[in-house]
Design a protein around this motif. Structure first.
Motif, PDB file in Angstrom:
ATOM      1  N   SER A   1      17.474  -0.567  -4.709  1.00 59.80           N
ATOM      2  CA  SER A   1      17.283   0.805  -5.159  1.00 59.80           C
ATOM      3  C   SER A   1      15.888   1.253  -4.735  1.00 59.80           C
ATOM      4  CB  SER A   1      17.434   0.883  -6.687  1.00 59.80           C
ATOM      5  OG  SER A   1      17.434   2.228  -7.096  1.00 59.80           O
ATOM      6  N   ASP A   2      15.840   2.174  -3.777  1.00 58.82           N
ATOM      7  CA  ASP A   2      14.545   2.706  -3.334  1.00 58.82           C
ATOM      8  C   ASP A   2      14.154   3.828  -4.306  1.00 58.82           C
ATOM      9  OD1 ASP A   2      12.422   4.010  -2.230  1.00 58.82           O
ATOM     10  OD2 ASP A   2      13.199   4.038  -0.180  1.00 58.82           O
ATOM     11  N   GLU A   3      13.232   3.479  -5.179  1.00 62.27           N
ATOM     12  CA  GLU A   3      12.823   4.392  -6.264  1.00 62.27           C
ATOM     13  C   GLU A   3      11.447   4.990  -5.979  1.00 62.27           C
ATOM     14  OE1 GLU A   3      14.405   4.923  -9.341  1.00 62.27           O
ATOM     15  OE2 GLU A   3      15.995   3.401  -9.359  1.00 62.27           O
ATOM     16  N   ILE A   4      11.095   5.015  -4.707  1.00 64.71           N
ATOM     17  CA  ILE A   4       9.749   5.464  -4.350  1.00 64.71           C
ATOM     18  C   ILE A   4       9.511   6.911  -4.781  1.00 64.71           C
ATOM     19  CG2 ILE A   4       8.397   6.044  -2.265  1.00 64.71           C
ATOM     20  CD1 ILE A   4       9.520   3.208  -1.235  1.00 64.71           C
ATOM     21  N   GLN A   5      10.529   7.744  -4.686  1.00 65.76           N
ATOM     22  CA  GLN A   5      10.374   9.142  -5.111  1.00 65.76           C
ATOM     23  C   GLN A   5      10.899   9.380  -6.525  1.00 65.76           C
ATOM     24  OE1 GLN A   5      11.375  13.468  -3.142  1.00 65.76           O
ATOM     25  NE2 GLN A   5      10.694  11.865  -1.821  1.00 65.76           N
ATOM     26  N   ALA A   6      12.003   8.738  -6.881  1.00 62.65           N
ATOM     27  CA  ALA A   6      12.661   9.052  -8.157  1.00 62.65           C
ATOM     28  C   ALA A   6      12.187   8.184  -9.317  1.00 62.65           C
ATOM     29  CB  ALA A   6      14.181   8.902  -7.993  1.00 62.65           C
TER      30      ALA A   6
ATOM     31  N   GLY B   1      15.454  12.160  -2.213  1.00 62.06           N
ATOM     32  CA  GLY B   1      14.382  13.148  -2.316  1.00 62.06           C
ATOM     33  C   GLY B   1      14.317  14.018  -1.075  1.00 62.06           C
ATOM     34  N   ASP B   2      13.823  13.442   0.032  1.00 57.26           N
ATOM     35  CA  ASP B   2      13.708  14.216   1.271  1.00 57.26           C
ATOM     36  C   ASP B   2      15.080  14.666   1.770  1.00 57.26           C
ATOM     37  OD1 ASP B   2      11.211  12.810   0.882  1.00 57.26           O
ATOM     38  OD2 ASP B   2      10.666  13.518   2.881  1.00 57.26           O
ATOM     39  N   GLY B   3      16.121  13.921   1.412  1.00 56.15           N
ATOM     40  CA  GLY B   3      17.483  14.295   1.801  1.00 56.15           C
ATOM     41  C   GLY B   3      17.956  15.571   1.128  1.00 56.15           C
TER      42      GLY B   3
ATOM     43  N   ALA C   1      19.282   9.628   4.112  1.00 56.59           N
ATOM     44  CA  ALA C   1      18.223   8.838   3.474  1.00 56.59           C
ATOM     45  C   ALA C   1      16.861   9.134   4.083  1.00 56.59           C
ATOM     46  CB  ALA C   1      18.531   7.349   3.646  1.00 56.59           C
ATOM     47  N   PHE C   2      15.837   8.933   3.282  1.00 55.78           N
ATOM     48  CA  PHE C   2      14.461   8.873   3.801  1.00 55.78           C
ATOM     49  C   PHE C   2      13.837   7.605   3.258  1.00 55.78           C
ATOM     50  CE2 PHE C   2       9.924   9.347   3.944  1.00 55.78           C
ATOM     51  CZ  PHE C   2       9.691   9.979   5.159  1.00 55.78           C
ATOM     52  N   HIS C   3      13.422   6.710   4.163  1.00 61.18           N
ATOM     53  CA  HIS C   3      12.794   5.466   3.712  1.00 61.18           C
ATOM     54  C   HIS C   3      11.405   5.261   4.306  1.00 61.18           C
ATOM     55  CE1 HIS C   3      16.251   4.131   1.425  1.00 61.18           C
ATOM     56  NE2 HIS C   3      17.049   4.319   2.462  1.00 61.18           N
ATOM     57  N   GLY C   4      10.904   6.206   5.110  1.00 58.14           N
ATOM     58  CA  GLY C   4       9.535   6.073   5.587  1.00 58.14           C
ATOM     59  C   GLY C   4       9.374   6.365   7.055  1.00 58.14           C
ATOM     60  N   ARG C   5       8.136   6.198   7.533  1.00 55.55           N
ATOM     61  CA  ARG C   5       7.766   6.614   8.887  1.00 55.55           C
ATOM     62  C   ARG C   5       7.227   5.482   9.750  1.00 55.55           C
ATOM     63  NH1 ARG C   5       7.089  12.254   9.047  1.00 55.55           N
ATOM     64  NH2 ARG C   5       7.307  13.197   7.005  1.00 55.55           N
TER      65      ARG C   5
ATOM     66  N   VAL D   1      19.697   2.191  -1.194  1.00 56.72           N
ATOM     67  CA  VAL D   1      20.101   3.509  -1.701  1.00 56.72           C
ATOM     68  C   VAL D   1      18.904   4.155  -2.386  1.00 56.72           C
ATOM     69  CG1 VAL D   1      22.437   2.614  -2.142  1.00 56.72           C
ATOM     70  CG2 VAL D   1      20.835   2.833  -4.057  1.00 56.72           C
ATOM     71  N   GLU D   2      18.839   5.480  -2.320  1.00 57.69           N
ATOM     72  CA  GLU D   2      17.941   6.228  -3.203  1.00 57.69           C
ATOM     73  C   GLU D   2      18.842   6.758  -4.320  1.00 57.69           C
ATOM     74  OE1 GLU D   2      15.367   9.195  -0.767  1.00 57.69           O
ATOM     75  OE2 GLU D   2      16.882   8.372   0.545  1.00 57.69           O
ATOM     76  N   PRO D   3      18.570   6.435  -5.576  1.00 63.81           N
ATOM     77  CA  PRO D   3      19.456   6.915  -6.641  1.00 63.81           C
ATOM     78  C   PRO D   3      19.519   8.429  -6.697  1.00 63.81           C
ATOM     79  CG  PRO D   3      17.517   5.781  -7.534  1.00 63.81           C
ATOM     80  CD  PRO D   3      17.493   5.582  -6.060  1.00 63.81           C
TER      81      PRO D   3
ATOM     82  N   ASN E   1       0.784  -1.252   0.000  1.00 68.25           N
ATOM     83  CA  ASN E   1       0.000   0.000   0.000  1.00 68.25           C
ATOM     84  C   ASN E   1       0.801   1.280   0.000  1.00 68.25           C
ATOM     85  OD1 ASN E   1      -2.640  -1.355   0.556  1.00 68.25           O
ATOM     86  ND2 ASN E   1      -1.483  -1.989   2.354  1.00 68.25           N
ATOM     87  N   SER E   2       1.984   1.258   0.578  1.00 68.33           N
ATOM     88  CA  SER E   2       2.720   2.510   0.763  1.00 68.33           C
ATOM     89  C   SER E   2       4.205   2.263   0.570  1.00 68.33           C
ATOM     90  CB  SER E   2       2.500   3.048   2.176  1.00 68.33           C
ATOM     91  OG  SER E   2       3.160   2.189   3.088  1.00 68.33           O
ATOM     92  N   GLY E   3       4.924   3.367   0.392  1.00 70.96           N
ATOM     93  CA  GLY E   3       6.362   3.260   0.219  1.00 70.96           C
ATOM     94  C   GLY E   3       7.032   2.585   1.396  1.00 70.96           C
ATOM     95  N   ALA E   4       6.665   3.028   2.610  1.00 67.98           N
ATOM     96  CA  ALA E   4       7.305   2.455   3.802  1.00 67.98           C
ATOM     97  C   ALA E   4       7.046   0.955   3.879  1.00 67.98           C
ATOM     98  CB  ALA E   4       6.782   3.151   5.053  1.00 67.98           C
ATOM     99  N   GLU E   5       5.852   0.560   3.486  1.00 70.88           N
ATOM    100  CA  GLU E   5       5.527  -0.865   3.536  1.00 70.88           C
ATOM    101  C   GLU E   5       6.369  -1.642   2.512  1.00 70.88           C
ATOM    102  OE1 GLU E   5       1.645  -3.768   3.414  1.00 70.88           O
ATOM    103  OE2 GLU E   5       1.330  -1.662   2.984  1.00 70.88           O
TER     104      GLU E   5
ATOM    105  N   ALA F   1       6.582   3.302  -5.607  1.00 78.00           N
ATOM    106  CA  ALA F   1       5.338   3.752  -4.944  1.00 78.00           C
ATOM    107  C   ALA F   1       4.950   5.091  -5.562  1.00 78.00           C
ATOM    108  CB  ALA F   1       5.524   3.845  -3.430  1.00 78.00           C
ATOM    109  N   LYS F   2       4.543   6.040  -4.754  1.00 83.24           N
ATOM    110  CA  LYS F   2       4.204   7.407  -5.158  1.00 83.24           C
ATOM    111  C   LYS F   2       3.576   7.526  -6.546  1.00 83.24           C
ATOM    112  CE  LYS F   2       7.332   9.913  -2.074  1.00 83.24           C
ATOM    113  NZ  LYS F   2       6.418  10.615  -1.196  1.00 83.24           N
ATOM    114  N   GLY F   3       4.396   7.755  -7.596  1.00 84.14           N
ATOM    115  CA  GLY F   3       3.848   8.044  -8.915  1.00 84.14           C
ATOM    116  C   GLY F   3       3.241   6.856  -9.639  1.00 84.14           C
TER     117      GLY F   3
HETATM  118  C1  LIG Z   1      12.637   7.289  -1.117  1.00 81.89           C
HETATM  119  C2  LIG Z   1      11.424   7.079  -0.260  1.00 81.89           C
HETATM  120  N1  LIG Z   1      11.252   5.899   0.360  1.00 81.89           N
HETATM  121  C3  LIG Z   1      10.168   5.663   1.121  1.00 81.89           C
HETATM  122  C4  LIG Z   1       9.206   6.617   1.320  1.00 81.89           C
HETATM  123  C5  LIG Z   1       8.000   6.323   2.155  1.00 81.89           C
HETATM  124  O1  LIG Z   1       6.859   6.260   1.349  1.00 81.89           O
HETATM  125  P1  LIG Z   1       5.389   6.397   1.975  1.00 81.89           P
HETATM  126  O2  LIG Z   1       5.254   7.805   2.453  1.00 81.89           O
HETATM  127  O3  LIG Z   1       4.475   6.056   0.849  1.00 81.89           O
HETATM  128  O4  LIG Z   1       5.313   5.402   3.081  1.00 81.89           O
HETATM  129  C6  LIG Z   1       9.347   7.863   0.704  1.00 81.89           C
HETATM  130  C7  LIG Z   1       8.342   8.928   0.920  1.00 81.89           C
HETATM  131  O5  LIG Z   1       8.607  10.100   0.769  1.00 81.89           O
HETATM  132  C8  LIG Z   1      10.488   8.102  -0.110  1.00 81.89           C
HETATM  133  O6  LIG Z   1      10.678   9.283  -0.717  1.00 81.89           O
END
Ligand SMILES: Cc1ncc(COP(=O)(O)O)c(C=O)c1O
Length: 447
Positions: free
Chosen positions: A260-265, A232-234, A156-160, A227-229, A128-132, A289-291
């Motif tokens: 490769s965490d491509e959730i934002q990129a 984003g939040d960083g 890095a930002f990988h979720g909450r 890694v985030e290629p 359902n979500s990036g963090a998941e 995720a996201k887009g």
């Molecule tokens: C690279 C990256 N990973 C994980 C997440 C977490 O995604 P979500 O907010 O859908 O849980 C984000 C959200 O900004 C993100 O940018």
């Protein structure tokens, strides 16, 4: 673009002060019912949107350079997404794929196998979500390798969620006071060209990371490196050339899963299906995720079949993962990216931004660097003549932009990077207008 999907004119129009009276009334209600933990960047309540424009409840047309943090890459409320989702909603909304499956899930997994990097059999799990997605990638990598340690890069930002908070770099506001966090999670140095020692190459930065892993974790203990290629939040941090190649080779040599965490990129935003494609690297696992579904909740882990299949049946999943409506929307997003050449549009946006704002570091003393790739841009704000982060300048720029009808995002470990994640359908005229508004704020900060 082949045809215009826009139902709102693509222009900024301000008809009240911002936030307007109806937004203010809603905000007063919000304070009585919504947790303050869900803080908002701009208390402007939105009614509808189209393309790169959001229309608020007071009728103001606002340029959206944020896309709800990188989600509406193909533009707001695209009619093709609405049609696909509503047709599916009228047909079947839920069965839970792991109880009784349906084809949309397969179609999304097939497409992900096609568009993610790597010429090998790939399997996916939809969530359902990036963090998941990140959490599942951790579980899968641990199960596959039989190891426990997980490494994520500085900034890095990988979720909450609890596990992904441990993988997220900055303490404030994401983590503070909400631990304890799981163990065996390590932050390792990254490549941050603006802040690294002058002249440091990507290979040298990777050697620094590898040395850290070897001396603090042990290569044979590490299950996965995330890694985030492009971070984003960083702060739209784009590592120097050679960084990912060197790290990926190290991971392969040492049996470490490279994620490769491509959730934002990912999903066309960077001017490629996946941003790691800008490097000569094939990751073992990719998170999306996201887009991916035009605003509907959907996320995925995709990767080498033998890694994805290491988990026992029932070991990964969840009630809503790969929901029929979200997957229908995702299939429409994939179609649009191809039929409307949106990867090329992301490259156009990159050229347009660089042409318009590429000289800001020369023109404004609080701008340390302008950097970007595709429809991802960062403007690092500093104290004039130094590289010292300037969060006060960022607050001033965001306040001016939002009160003049331009939504921009904050980013960076020091909260000093202005971040743009516009839709790839944004016009040059809107980029110019938004840049003019932001320039007023930058000019006002000149000593
Ligand atoms: C690279 C990256 N990973 C994980 C997440 C977490 O995604 P979500 O907010 O859908 O849980 C984000 C959200 O900004 C993100 O940018």
């Amino acid at each position: 673009m082949a045809s215009s999907p826009f139902t709102v004119s693509q222009e900024r129009k301000i008809v009240t002060e911002l936030p307007g009276p109806k937004s203010k009334e809603m905000h007063a209600r919000r304070l009585k019912t919504v947790s303050r933990g869900a803080g908002t960047l701009a208390d402007i309540y939105m009614d509808h949107g189209s393309g790169a424009i959001l229309v608020d409840v007071d009728g103001n047309q606002i340029i959206d350079l944020g896309c709800g943090i990188g989600v509406t890459t193909i533009g707001h409320a695209h009619p093709a997404i609405a049609a696909a989702a509503s047709a599916q909603a009228n047909k079947l909304t839920h069965t839970l794929f792991t109880v009784t499956p349906y084809e949309n899930y397969l179609l999304v997994a097939e497409k992900l196998a096609e568009i993610t990097p790597g010429d090998f059999e790939k399997h996916s799990i939809l969530v359902n979500s990036g963090a998941e997605a990140v959490e599942n990638a951790v579980k899968i990598a641990r199960k596959y390798t039989g190891r426990r340690a997980i490494a994520a890069l500085d900034h890095a930002f990988h979720g909450r969620t609890n596990l992904t908070m441990a993988m997220t770099y900055r303490p404030w506001p994401e983590r503070a006071g909400m631990g304890p966090f799981p163990g065996e999670i390590y932050s390792v140095p990254t490549s941050y060209p603006f802040r690294d020692p002058e002249g440091m190459t990507g290979v040298e930065a990777a050697e620094r990371t590898i040395d850290y892993i070897t001396t603090h974790i042990g290569a044979t203990e590490l299950a996965a490196l995330f890694v985030e290629p492009i971070q984003g939040d960083g702060g739209i941090v784009i590592p120097a050339e050679g960084f990912f190649e060197t790290l990926s080779a190290f991971c392969t040599e040492n049996g470490i899963v490279f994620v490769s965490d491509e959730i934002q990129a990912g999903i066309a935003r960077s001017g490629a299906w996946y941003a790691i494609e800008h490097h000569n690297v094939v990751p073992d696992l990719v998170t999306s995720a996201k887009g991916i579904a035009g605003g509907f909740p959907l996320a995925a882990v995709t990767g080498r079949a033998e890694i994805m299949d290491a988990v026992q049946p029932g070991g990964i999943g969840g009630t809503f993962g790969g929901n029929p409506v979200s997957t229908a929307a995702a299939l429409a997003v994939f179609d649009l990216i191809e039929s409307e050449n949106l990867i090329e549009e992301a490259k156009r946006v990159e050229r347009a931004f660089f042409a318009r704002i590429g000289d800001w570091a020369e023109r404004f003393s609080v701008v340390g660097e302008v950097r970007g790739k595709g429809a991802m841009f960062g403007v690092e704000l500093v104290h004039p003549g130094t590289t010292k982060p300037n969060p006060e300048a960022l607050s001033a720029v965001i306040a001016h932009a939002t009160s003049n009808g331009v939504i921009v995002l904050d980013a960076g470990s020091w909260d000093s990077v202005l971040r743009f994640l516009p839709s790839v359908v944004i016009s040059e005229e809107l980029i110019d207008d938004a840049a003019t508004v932001i320039e007023q704020a930058l000019q006002a900060l000149e000593p």
